[in-house]
Design an enzyme around this catalytic site. Sequence first.
Site, PDB file in Angstrom:
ATOM      1  N   GLU A  36       0.839  -1.204   0.000  1.00 21.71           N
ATOM      2  CA  GLU A  36       0.000   0.000   0.000  1.00 21.71           C
ATOM      3  C   GLU A  36       0.876   1.257   0.000  1.00 21.71           C
ATOM      4  O   GLU A  36       1.977   1.254   0.553  1.00 21.71           O
ATOM      5  CB  GLU A  36      -0.901   0.017   1.251  1.00 21.71           C
ATOM      6  CG  GLU A  36      -1.970  -1.041   1.221  1.00 21.71           C
ATOM      7  CD  GLU A  36      -2.805  -1.045   2.510  1.00 21.71           C
ATOM      8  OE1 GLU A  36      -2.500  -0.257   3.435  1.00 21.71           O
ATOM      9  OE2 GLU A  36      -3.744  -1.851   2.582  1.00 21.71           O
ATOM     10  N   GLN A  94      -6.008   3.277 -25.405  1.00 25.06           N
ATOM     11  CA  GLN A  94      -7.287   2.527 -25.298  1.00 25.06           C
ATOM     12  C   GLN A  94      -8.395   3.587 -25.305  1.00 25.06           C
ATOM     13  O   GLN A  94      -8.992   3.915 -24.284  1.00 25.06           O
ATOM     14  CB  GLN A  94      -7.305   1.677 -24.024  1.00 25.06           C
ATOM     15  CG  GLN A  94      -8.549   0.803 -23.850  1.00 25.06           C
ATOM     16  CD  GLN A  94      -8.568  -0.436 -24.738  1.00 25.06           C
ATOM     17  OE1 GLN A  94      -7.529  -0.913 -25.171  1.00 25.06           O
ATOM     18  NE2 GLN A  94      -9.744  -0.959 -25.038  1.00 25.06           N
ATOM     19  N   ASP A 169       3.334   5.457 -39.407  1.00 27.66           N
ATOM     20  CA  ASP A 169       1.893   5.211 -39.618  1.00 27.66           C
ATOM     21  C   ASP A 169       1.183   6.556 -39.775  1.00 27.66           C
ATOM     22  O   ASP A 169       1.768   7.612 -39.541  1.00 27.66           O
ATOM     23  CB  ASP A 169       1.286   4.398 -38.463  1.00 27.66           C
ATOM     24  CG  ASP A 169       1.498   5.020 -37.094  1.00 27.66           C
ATOM     25  OD1 ASP A 169       1.685   6.254 -37.011  1.00 27.66           O
ATOM     26  OD2 ASP A 169       1.456   4.281 -36.095  1.00 27.66           O
ATOM     27  N   LYS A 192       0.118   1.666 -41.662  1.00 27.14           N
ATOM     28  CA  LYS A 192       0.383   0.528 -40.760  1.00 27.14           C
ATOM     29  C   LYS A 192      -0.884  -0.283 -40.560  1.00 27.14           C
ATOM     30  O   LYS A 192      -1.956   0.282 -40.389  1.00 27.14           O
ATOM     31  CB  LYS A 192       0.894   1.069 -39.424  1.00 27.14           C
ATOM     32  CG  LYS A 192       1.117   0.016 -38.357  1.00 27.14           C
ATOM     33  CD  LYS A 192       1.844   0.582 -37.136  1.00 27.14           C
ATOM     34  CE  LYS A 192       0.910   1.204 -36.143  1.00 27.14           C
ATOM     35  NZ  LYS A 192       1.583   1.712 -34.942  1.00 27.14           N
ATOM     36  N   GLY A 225       8.117  -1.626 -29.708  1.00 24.99           N
ATOM     37  CA  GLY A 225       9.133  -1.368 -30.735  1.00 24.99           C
ATOM     38  C   GLY A 225       8.791  -1.970 -32.087  1.00 24.99           C
ATOM     39  O   GLY A 225       9.487  -1.737 -33.078  1.00 24.99           O
ATOM     40  N   THR A 227       6.452  -1.347 -34.284  1.00 25.39           N
ATOM     41  CA  THR A 227       6.182  -0.365 -35.346  1.00 25.39           C
ATOM     42  C   THR A 227       7.511   0.119 -35.934  1.00 25.39           C
ATOM     43  O   THR A 227       7.717   0.130 -37.158  1.00 25.39           O
ATOM     44  CB  THR A 227       5.383   0.825 -34.769  1.00 25.39           C
ATOM     45  OG1 THR A 227       4.162   0.328 -34.225  1.00 25.39           O
ATOM     46  CG2 THR A 227       5.096   1.884 -35.821  1.00 25.39           C
TER      47      THR A 227
HETATM   48  C1  R5P Z   1       0.348   4.174 -32.133  1.00 25.95           C
HETATM   49  O1  R5P Z   1      -0.254   4.344 -33.162  1.00 25.95           O
HETATM   50  C2  R5P Z   1       1.551   4.979 -31.770  1.00 25.95           C
HETATM   51  O2  R5P Z   1       1.655   6.133 -32.518  1.00 25.95           O
HETATM   52  C3  R5P Z   1       2.823   4.165 -31.895  1.00 25.95           C
HETATM   53  O3  R5P Z   1       3.078   3.906 -33.257  1.00 25.95           O
HETATM   54  C4  R5P Z   1       2.694   2.869 -31.170  1.00 25.95           C
HETATM   55  O4  R5P Z   1       2.218   3.095 -29.881  1.00 25.95           O
HETATM   56  C5  R5P Z   1       4.003   2.125 -31.107  1.00 25.95           C
HETATM   57  O5  R5P Z   1       3.789   0.930 -30.454  1.00 25.95           O
HETATM   58  P1  R5P Z   1       4.787  -0.271 -30.609  1.00 25.95           P
HETATM   59  O6  R5P Z   1       6.146   0.236 -30.283  1.00 25.95           O
HETATM   60  O7  R5P Z   1       4.296  -1.294 -29.601  1.00 25.95           O
HETATM   61  O8  R5P Z   1       4.663  -0.784 -32.001  1.00 25.95           O
END
Ligand code: R5P
Length: 291
Positions: A36, A94, A169, A192, A225, A227
Amino acid sequence: MLVFPLRNSREMGKSIAKAAKAKLGNLKSDNFPDGEFYIRFLDSVKGKEIILVQSMSPNPNDSLLELYWAGITAKQLGAEKVIGVAPYLAYMRQDKVFNSGEALSNHIMAHLLNTSLDKIVTVDPHLHRIRNLAELFHIERKKITANNDIANYISKKFSAKNTVIIGPDSESSQWAAVIAEKIGFESSIFEKQRHSARNVKVNVVKELAWKGKNVVIVDDIISSGHTMIEAIKTVRKKEAKSVHCICIHGIFAENAHAKMLKAGANTITSCNTIAHKSNKIDLAKTIVENW
Ligand code: R5P
């Protein structure tokens, strides 16, 4: 004004206090043996404007709750105004119920901060389906962008003659394309498809003369990472001379930093919204000048 850095933002809190020429406050933040929180303000906050600095990574749940705890406590102690500076605001992705029964987490996070703070200040929150912080927060809110700082960093390190800027993206165009435009670099924004948290694919929509060029990939968040890794592999296939990744919020979950280097990134740079060894762009002054 008193600045209280919370657990995730000790260094950023100090930098913000320095940039604001404000005093650092003492706050004891501990855990009881059962986990806590124990929070105690060691400096009086009565009648004062106080700044609570807390980035929400790592440990988004604990750091959100610590900010909530500190905000409520400061109000109970009679602080005149409680400002939360969350350089990285978690739970913004989210922003929709994707599958029935899911929590709408951005609203729950905002509910906690609406009830514990008088103002929220953050840097480049992930605004996608929600376009404006006013859709989440009824308290005062301020969104600050790192675009000028990143643009300055890129223009000091690279030349428009042999460097192009990529956004991995469509959402990233608000950083990548805007920064490229500011400093006169060519840019291309990929498309993307995200099939799951760890399975993404990117497509090149606009071809550039990549061969022999430095490629700087700019995104707001690096989390798993994947993306960035897909974007790195794509430009490597096009025989780029070097590949440099820049983000605002470097979460680097699941060893993302090492995976990106292995995929072919020459350098990885982040802003200091989340403390990490890749922090090279200090936003404290920008935050203080714009809050
Ligand atoms: C989402 O559209 C954000 O702009 C980032 O591209 C995304 O959060 C990157 O997430 P990750 O590193 O898990 O691919």
